[in-house]
Enzyme design. Structure first.
Site, short mmCIF file in Angstrom:
data_model
loop_
_atom_site.label_atom_id
_atom_site.label_comp_id
_atom_site.label_asym_id
_atom_site.label_seq_id
_atom_site.Cartn_x
_atom_site.Cartn_y
_atom_site.Cartn_z
N GLU A 127 -3.32 -6.73 15.33
CA GLU A 127 -2.92 -5.41 14.84
C GLU A 127 -4.10 -4.43 14.96
OE1 GLU A 127 -1.53 -4.28 10.64
OE2 GLU A 127 0.37 -4.70 11.61
N GLY B 98 -4.46 -2.20 5.48
CA GLY B 98 -3.66 -3.31 4.96
C GLY B 98 -4.27 -4.67 5.26
N ARG B 99 -4.68 -4.88 6.51
CA ARG B 99 -5.20 -6.20 6.89
C ARG B 99 -6.63 -6.43 6.40
NH1 ARG B 99 -3.86 -2.81 10.81
NH2 ARG B 99 -5.43 -2.02 12.24
N HIS C 80 -1.26 -33.36 18.41
CA HIS C 80 -0.06 -34.12 18.76
C HIS C 80 1.08 -33.22 19.22
CE1 HIS C 80 -1.80 -37.88 17.35
NE2 HIS C 80 -2.42 -37.10 16.48
N LYS D 270 10.25 -0.25 13.48
CA LYS D 270 10.71 0.15 12.13
C LYS D 270 11.75 1.26 12.25
CE LYS D 270 6.36 -0.67 9.63
NZ LYS D 270 5.30 -0.06 8.84
N LYS E 87 0.84 -1.20 0.00
CA LYS E 87 0.00 0.00 0.00
C LYS E 87 0.88 1.25 0.00
CE LYS E 87 -3.55 2.14 2.77
NZ LYS E 87 -4.35 2.05 3.99
N GLU F 176 10.85 -4.43 3.89
CA GLU F 176 10.94 -5.84 3.48
C GLU F 176 10.54 -6.00 2.02
OE1 GLU F 176 9.40 -4.58 6.08
OE2 GLU F 176 9.72 -5.77 7.90
#
Ligand code: F6P
Length: 548
Positions: free
Chosen positions: A352, A266-267, A383, A511, A205, A211
């Site tokens: 978030e 974003g999410r 398990h 950041k 965005k 990254e």
């Protein structure tokens, strides 16, 4: 008024004291209709919350809390396009992305639909060209590999959905998601891919996320090593962003830039062009079915009375578990292999959005908000960590999520899968009493002394609350409903807690610090004296062993 001082909150505290004396075993024994009373089905999506530690009176009190918090008004304000994301002064309109008819949205005066339709048309065009083989690489080859480079909301949603719907995937295309800065994510992939047949989608965005930016630049260098000419970028790179200048600067031509708007968090962006990789995988019609499923949930959220409103109910139950029963974490347990990325997606969506301690007005919250969300494929968890769920003494509400029919059917697999899922929620709820355990041990032929020794280990406390969400199958429509259900659940929780669920200032500090530490790690003479001794010591270690 402080939430916890309201009469609604106080009433709920009284219900907690009352219900503390009742086990889920009692609640089921008291009410033969419990399943029908505490489950709802919407277009095939069945949500069973009967194994939650609530009764009708508690639910009514929770609904009163939702009314006190003005949930319907806030919901309507969101859908009307008001700037409810106050700290960023933005509207919250991801619902526009799944508004499927031709009418204006959110209002006639503020109609965002022409832009939404424009981008959807861009997506359709790209999807049709890539899937049909018309889109060609720099040497004239059809695309075979699609690599989505993005992180957080620009990765988790499309990665989850592409995997969840992989049985519907185009047979000639392979999909990859690269998010990590660690070159171990991108390097092995580049080793096996052919630049002539690879299409990169840079989903960001902001187009400034470190990254994504680094991975995208490395991918471009890799492409240019083979293609040599700049024009090749247009054949192999698409950007999804709201920062067109940055994407242009990167070298992606305007025709390959798909816009997202500041009103899409974003999410919450799977429904936008951030879902392009998914649309390439399942086709534009499949993607639209996902949007239609989400729209169905939007309509339900807007129209259903609160007591029959799935997002409202799930939000209230989560608030009950967190703030009244004291749960600190909650587990998401998908049973279908193809849903393996659901926990990661929900971690971002929930934590978030609501992982905050201040209200939208900036005041300290009087109660704890979002619990820690974690999870794993259900049978694998059985398990690994289920032992703790059963006998560890922690209160950990669980969401079991499973599709009734398999997307990759093999004879004899699906019934055992479902049996395990249902067995776990049942065992967690009802446990095994001392009397039952004793009886079983006696029936196995053990003597009194052996029984007494083993008995404490064989008792299961139970009373562990869970919700089970069943879908008929892993289809785009069902998945759209499921994800929109969780989105609105998170929104309702935020409203009750008084949180702005649409900002994420908490991710900024890390950041900033990463940025300021970079020179030291890259070997520049850093002003180490300003650093804390721990960070200084760790940097020294990196200088000894690290490679750049
Ligand atoms: O750092 C958190 C975050 O801003 C998320 O909210 C977002 O989904 C992610 O980073 C990626 O951001 P972008 O799409 O701008 O690269």
């Amino acid at each position: 008024m402080d939430l916890i001082k309201t009469s609604e909150w106080q009433t709920l505290l009284a219900h907690k004291t009352r219900l503390d004396a009742l086990h889920l075993r009692d609640l089921f024994a008291q009410d033969a209709q419990r399943f029908s009373q505490f489950s709802l089905e919407l277009d095939g999506l069945l949500v069973d919350y009967s194994k939650q530690r609530i009764d009708a009176a508690t639910l009514n009190a929770l609904l009163a809390l939702a009314r006190h918090a003005d949930v319907p008004t806030w919901r309507d304000r969101m859908f009307a396009g008001e700037k409810i994301n106050v700290s960023e002064n933005r509207a919250v309109l991801h619902t526009a992305l799944r508004h499927m008819d031709t009418t204006a949205f959110p209002t006639q005066d503020n109609n965002v639909m022409p832009e939404v339709h424009f981008v959807r048309k861009q997506m359709r065009d790209i999807v049709e060209r890539v899937r049909s083989g018309l889109w060609r690489g720099f040497k004239g080859d059809a695309i075979q590999n699609v690599v989505n480079i993005g992180i957080g909301g620009s990765d988790l949603g499309p990665k989850l959905a592409t995997r969840a719907l992989s049985s519907l995937q185009h047979p000639g295309l392979h999909f990859y998601y690269v998010s990590n800065l660690d070159s171990a994510h991108l390097a092995p992939l580049l080793e096996k891919l052919d630049p002539r047949t690879t299409l990169f989608i840079v989903a960001s965005k902001t187009f400034t996320t470190q990254e994504t930016s680094l991975n995208a630049h490395t991918a471009r260098t890799w492409l240019m090593a083979a293609a040599t000419e700049e024009w090749a970028i247009a054949k192999h790179f698409i950007a999804v962003t709201s920062n067109t200048p940055k994407a242009l600067e990167f070298g992606i031509p305007a025709a390959n830039i798909l816009h997202i708007w500041d009103w899409v968090g974003g999410r919450y962006s799977l429904w936008s062009a951030v879902g392009l990789s998914l649309a390439l995988a399942i086709g534009m019609r499949g993607f639209e079915r996902l949007l239609e499923g989400a729209e169905k949930m939007d309509q339900h959220f807007c129209q259903a009375p609160l007591e029959k409103n799935l997002p409202v109910l799930l939000a209230l139950i989560s608030i009950w578990n967190t703030n009244f029963l004291g749960a600190e974490t909650t587990a998401v347990l998908p049973y279908n292999e193809s849903m393996r990325h659901l926990p990661g997606f929900l971690q971002q969506l929930e934590m978030e959005s609501n992982g905050k301690t201040v209200s939208r007005e900036g005041e300290a919250l009087a109660c704890r908000a979002n619990p820690i969300v974690w999870g794993e494929i259900g049978v694998n968890g059985q398990h690994a960590f289920f032992q703790l769920l059963h006998q560890g003494g922690w209160l950990i509400p669980c969401d079991f999520v499973v599709a009734a029919s398999s997307d990759y059917p093999l004879p004899g697999h699906q019934a055992p899968l479902l049996a395990n899922c249902l067995a776990q929620s049942s065992a967690l709820a009802f446990g095994k009493t001392e009397a039952q355990a004793k009886q079983e041990l006696a029936a196995s032929g053990l003597d009194e002394i052996a029984i007494a020794k083993l008995l404490p280990h064989k008792v299961f406390a139970g009373n562990q609350p869970s919700t089970t969400i069943l879908m008929p199958s892993l289809e785009p429509y069902q998945l759209g409903m499921l994800l929109a259900l969780y989105e609105h659940k998170v929104f309702v929780q935020g409203v009750v807690w008084g949180i702005n669920s649409f900002d994420q200032w908490g991710v900024e500090l890390g950041k900033q610090l990463a940025h300021s530490l970079l020179p030291a790690l890259e070997g520049e003479q850093a002003n180490d004296a300003q650093l804390d001794t721990s960070t200084r010591g760790l940097i020294a270690y990196f200088r000894r062993y690290g490679n750049n």
